[in-house]
Design a protein around this motif. Structure first.
Motif, PDB file in Angstrom:
ATOM      1  N   ALA A   1     -89.156   9.277  34.695  1.00  0.00           N
ATOM      2  CA  ALA A   1     -87.888   9.999  34.771  1.00  0.00           C
ATOM      3  C   ALA A   1     -88.126  11.497  34.873  1.00  0.00           C
ATOM      4  O   ALA A   1     -89.113  12.028  34.365  1.00  0.00           O
ATOM      5  CB  ALA A   1     -87.039   9.693  33.534  1.00  0.00           C
ATOM      6  N   TRP A   2     -87.201  12.173  35.557  1.00  0.00           N
ATOM      7  CA  TRP A   2     -87.203  13.634  35.723  1.00  0.00           C
ATOM      8  C   TRP A   2     -88.451  14.129  36.456  1.00  0.00           C
ATOM      9  O   TRP A   2     -88.865  15.263  36.320  1.00  0.00           O
ATOM     10  CB  TRP A   2     -87.038  14.331  34.371  1.00  0.00           C
ATOM     11  N   ALA A   3     -89.050  13.224  37.238  1.00  0.00           N
ATOM     12  CA  ALA A   3     -90.202  13.548  38.061  1.00  0.00           C
ATOM     13  C   ALA A   3     -90.115  12.690  39.319  1.00  0.00           C
ATOM     14  O   ALA A   3     -89.197  11.883  39.481  1.00  0.00           O
ATOM     15  CB  ALA A   3     -91.498  13.286  37.304  1.00  0.00           C
ATOM     16  N   ASP A   4     -91.068  12.868  40.215  1.00  0.00           N
ATOM     17  CA  ASP A   4     -91.149  12.017  41.392  1.00  0.00           C
ATOM     18  C   ASP A   4     -92.617  11.806  41.739  1.00  0.00           C
ATOM     19  O   ASP A   4     -93.509  12.190  40.973  1.00  0.00           O
ATOM     20  CB  ASP A   4     -90.356  12.598  42.569  1.00  0.00           C
TER      21      ASP A   4
ATOM     22  N   SER B   1     -78.951  11.913  34.201  1.00  0.00           N
ATOM     23  CA  SER B   1     -79.417  12.895  33.229  1.00  0.00           C
ATOM     24  C   SER B   1     -80.495  13.779  33.837  1.00  0.00           C
ATOM     25  O   SER B   1     -81.361  13.315  34.585  1.00  0.00           O
ATOM     26  CB  SER B   1     -79.973  12.200  31.987  1.00  0.00           C
ATOM     27  N   TYR B   2     -80.413  15.054  33.519  1.00  0.00           N
ATOM     28  CA  TYR B   2     -81.417  16.047  33.889  1.00  0.00           C
ATOM     29  C   TYR B   2     -81.777  16.829  32.630  1.00  0.00           C
ATOM     30  O   TYR B   2     -80.898  17.203  31.851  1.00  0.00           O
ATOM     31  CB  TYR B   2     -80.867  17.057  34.903  1.00  0.00           C
TER      32      TYR B   2
ATOM     33  N   PRO C   1     -83.242  12.537  38.743  1.00  0.00           N
ATOM     34  CA  PRO C   1     -82.475  12.143  37.569  1.00  0.00           C
ATOM     35  C   PRO C   1     -82.634  10.671  37.229  1.00  0.00           C
ATOM     36  O   PRO C   1     -82.849   9.831  38.105  1.00  0.00           O
ATOM     37  CB  PRO C   1     -81.038  12.447  37.983  1.00  0.00           C
ATOM     38  N   ALA C   2     -82.519  10.379  35.957  1.00  0.00           N
ATOM     39  CA  ALA C   2     -82.514   8.995  35.477  1.00  0.00           C
ATOM     40  C   ALA C   2     -81.162   8.704  34.849  1.00  0.00           C
ATOM     41  O   ALA C   2     -80.595   9.554  34.158  1.00  0.00           O
ATOM     42  CB  ALA C   2     -83.617   8.781  34.449  1.00  0.00           C
ATOM     43  N   THR C   3     -80.654   7.510  35.089  1.00  0.00           N
ATOM     44  CA  THR C   3     -79.409   7.135  34.427  1.00  0.00           C
ATOM     45  C   THR C   3     -79.663   6.877  32.948  1.00  0.00           C
ATOM     46  O   THR C   3     -80.771   6.504  32.538  1.00  0.00           O
ATOM     47  CB  THR C   3     -78.789   5.868  35.044  1.00  0.00           C
ATOM     48  N   LEU C   4     -78.631   7.044  32.161  1.00  0.00           N
ATOM     49  CA  LEU C   4     -78.756   6.745  30.734  1.00  0.00           C
ATOM     50  C   LEU C   4     -79.031   5.265  30.511  1.00  0.00           C
ATOM     51  O   LEU C   4     -79.712   4.887  29.551  1.00  0.00           O
ATOM     52  CB  LEU C   4     -77.496   7.184  29.999  1.00  0.00           C
TER      53      LEU C   4
END
Length: 249
Positions: free
Chosen positions: A15-18, A141-142, A170-173
């Motif tokens: 999450a929050w990366a690629d 989320s960010y 972003p990742a969902t909660l």
């Protein structure tokens, strides 16, 4: 050039990366003669993300595979590898290695130390809603950009951290909060674990607890959550050790 007896290495971001977060590691592994693939991780939900990685590995590889993941990607490979007989080893890089009923969120919060474990999530996250009446699980989320360096990338240069903060995936909660279900792949496969000692997302103690439970070979480094960028050589060597264990078995 790749060598026929070497396994394919498939990397899964969190999450929050690629996939760019694995750039230095990918280059190192390729120089060592490994075929490296970067699997898609949509960050939409555990079930769908697991299927995306499973489908990719099953259709894009032939022969033995080392499946390595960072952060939330660990949840994904823990499920995907169970249905992929070609996966012979797992590598967790500052990653969640859940057991049945555990989520990324619960594992972050089990032991003290995570800067994401706060009473008010809006102090560390920005949210984007797909619709005004969207269910909370669908929120994107960010990590707040002004907190990204402290939480995610503490030992990296501020200039690099700002670029990474601007390009977050972003990742969902729901992805973060949905419990893993089933038998985790680490119960049946050998695993390796890189522990980032200054990780402010998954506390060091929690990483070590998961690694010990899985019986993982552990390597540590003075790295934040983005250990692939802070310690690319150590992370690469750990993955290579896992790959060599396949070639030698």
């Amino acid at each position: 050039m790749t060598t026929s007896n070497k396994p394919t290495i498939v990397l899964v971001h969190g999450a929050w990366a690629d996939s760019a977060s694995f750039a230095a590691v990918t280059a190192t592994l390729q120089l060592e003669g490994y075929d490296v693939l970067l699997a898609p991780n949509p960050l939409r939900g555990v079930e769908g993300d697991t299927k995306a990685v499973k489908d990719f590995v099953s259709q894009a590889t032939s022969g033995p595979v080392v499946l390595a993941a960072h952060s939330y990607g660990g949840v994904v490979i823990t499920g995907a590898a169970s249905d992929l007989p070609q996966v012979k080893a797992l590598v967790y890089i500052d990653a969640y290695a859940p057991d049945n009923g555990e989520s990324a969120t619960t594992l972050s919060n089990t032991l003290p130390g995570s800067l994401l474990n706060v009473p008010d999530p809006t102090t560390v996250f920005d949210f984007v809603l797909p619709a005004a009446d969207a269910a909370q699980g669908d929120y994107d989320s960010y990590i707040k950009r002004d907190k990204f360096h402290e939480i995610f990338a503490e030992t990296l240069p501020q200039t690099e951290s700002r670029v990474l903060a601007a390009g977050q995936a972003p990742a969902t909660l729901a992805a973060l909060g949905t419990p893993f279900t089933g038998t985790p792949a680490w119960k049946n496969l050998p695993s390796w674990y890189f522990v980032g000692k200054v990780d402010r997302v998954i506390p060091e103690a929690q990483q070590r607890a998961m690694a010990e439970r899985a019986g993982s070979v552990v390597v540590e480094g003075h790295a934040p959550h983005l250990s692939m960028l802070a310690e690319p050589v150590k992370v690469s060597r750990l993955i290579i050790d896992a790959a060599k264990s396949i070639s030698e078995s």
